[in-house]
Design an enzyme around this catalytic site. Sequence first.
Site, PDB file in Angstrom:
ATOM      1  CG  ASP A 170     -12.889  -6.300   5.844  1.00  0.00           C
ATOM      2  OD1 ASP A 170     -12.494  -5.797   6.916  1.00  0.00           O
ATOM      3  OD2 ASP A 170     -13.409  -5.636   4.932  1.00  0.00           O
ATOM      4  CE1 TYR A 184      -3.201  -2.808  -0.041  1.00  0.00           C
ATOM      5  CE2 TYR A 184      -4.020  -2.071   2.079  1.00  0.00           C
ATOM      6  CZ  TYR A 184      -4.114  -2.911   0.985  1.00  0.00           C
ATOM      7  OH  TYR A 184      -5.109  -3.843   0.924  1.00  0.00           O
ATOM      8  CG  ASP A 190      -2.714 -19.825  -1.301  1.00  0.00           C
ATOM      9  OD1 ASP A 190      -1.910 -19.642  -0.373  1.00  0.00           O
ATOM     10  OD2 ASP A 190      -2.450 -20.560  -2.268  1.00  0.00           O
ATOM     11  CG  ASP A 232      -7.395  -4.121   3.702  1.00  0.00           C
ATOM     12  OD1 ASP A 232      -8.403  -4.054   4.407  1.00  0.00           O
ATOM     13  OD2 ASP A 232      -7.204  -3.400   2.700  1.00  0.00           O
ATOM     14  CE  LYS A 275       0.658 -17.363  -3.214  1.00  0.00           C
ATOM     15  NZ  LYS A 275      -0.215 -18.529  -3.182  1.00  0.00           N
TER      16      LYS A 275
END
Length: 369
Positions: free
Chosen positions: A254, A143, A226, A250, A194
């Site tokens: 959620d 980000y 994943d 992020d 990852k």
Amino acid sequence: MPANKKLLFLPGDGIGPEVMTQVRRVIDWMDNKRQVSFDITEGLIGGAAIDATGSSLPDETLADAKSADAVLMGAVGGPKWEKLPFEQQPERGLLGIRKELGLFANLRPAIVFDALADASSLKLDLVKGLDIMIVRELTGGIYFGEPRGIEVLPDGRRKGINTLTYTSDEVERIGRVGFDLAEKRGGKLCSIDKANVLETTVMWREVMESIKGDYPGVELSHMYVDNAAMQLVRNPKQFDVVVTTNMFGDILSDCAAMLTGSLGMLPSASLGEADASGRRAALYEPVHGSAPDIAGQGIANPLATILSFSMLLRYSFDMADDADMIDKAAENVLAGGLRTADIMEEGKARVSTETMGEAIISELEKLAG
Ligand code: NAD
């Protein structure tokens, strides 16, 4: 009990002021019954600050935030300010305060209260008793990485660029927040990366491994993102504390939030680096936004904000007993059948924001004996 803890209150917009009023009641109760005194300053942020000063984060608010022991925020934003240029929108005030206070660690608990377990999108037995803490790195990663942008190639095609970067010290400081929390909770830390594809997260994994020796009581595991997304909905109770990068956090926080059933129930904390005395800048806020669709109706659920205040007591002031009491009061009120509109179920009593706040105070009275 130490006195005069300095708090900055930022009610913000929409339902922000309504839910923050209920926290004030909890504080008044603590002042009277627990002999804990708070020195509270109230400041402007978001749309309310734009209306009063032209800026979503006035200098005075920032100065007050820097001198406070902790900041509690309601929510910012709303249709009134939607047409302003991007850089002037209310949400910029929130991003600005996070950046200025160096809040690099975002803590998002996903707790399922027994009384609300039916509201989860997963089966009851998968979520009953769920209590996960997701620690998301907040100030680095893709980000913020450079280079970034959209460029036009010589042949006219456009190319979008974002860059995933972390330095080893950035990984170490968020890793240590995860380990510290795991030490105080169930002793399990799962680091999510990852590393089969992204070199940055190969290093992330190596850093996590390099510091685990400092936390002999914590069992460290690693998982690819994943798989983590799948495991969160397959068997979420396998997790205790999860630590991960900005973007993965992020998305996963959620996802974990949905396991709990309601946005009106979710608290959060964002912490900065500890100084030599162990003091950290800290901002606590509900996960939900300003809910303009219900603002002013007196029906918002104040529990996410009350639970954010409980996190404030726990993480900024080491007041675990008081925090536990507030969490228990919320659990008991729900078990007693009271519901705000957002968590209403058949056969339960629908109550206003204010009545929910009153009920929390009565429970606190009972718990304090
Ligand atoms: P939202 O979280 O405000 O609302 C989503 C839905 O959940 C709405 O139907 C709302 O009524 C309901 N809801 C949210 N909190 C509730 C509560 N405590 N009690 C009962 N119902 C609740 O998200 P949105 O509608 O996407 O955004 C509204 C505004 O809030 C936008 O301006 C957005 O930018 C801003 N926002 C701010 C924050 C923040 O301040 N941290 C976070 C998210 C969104």
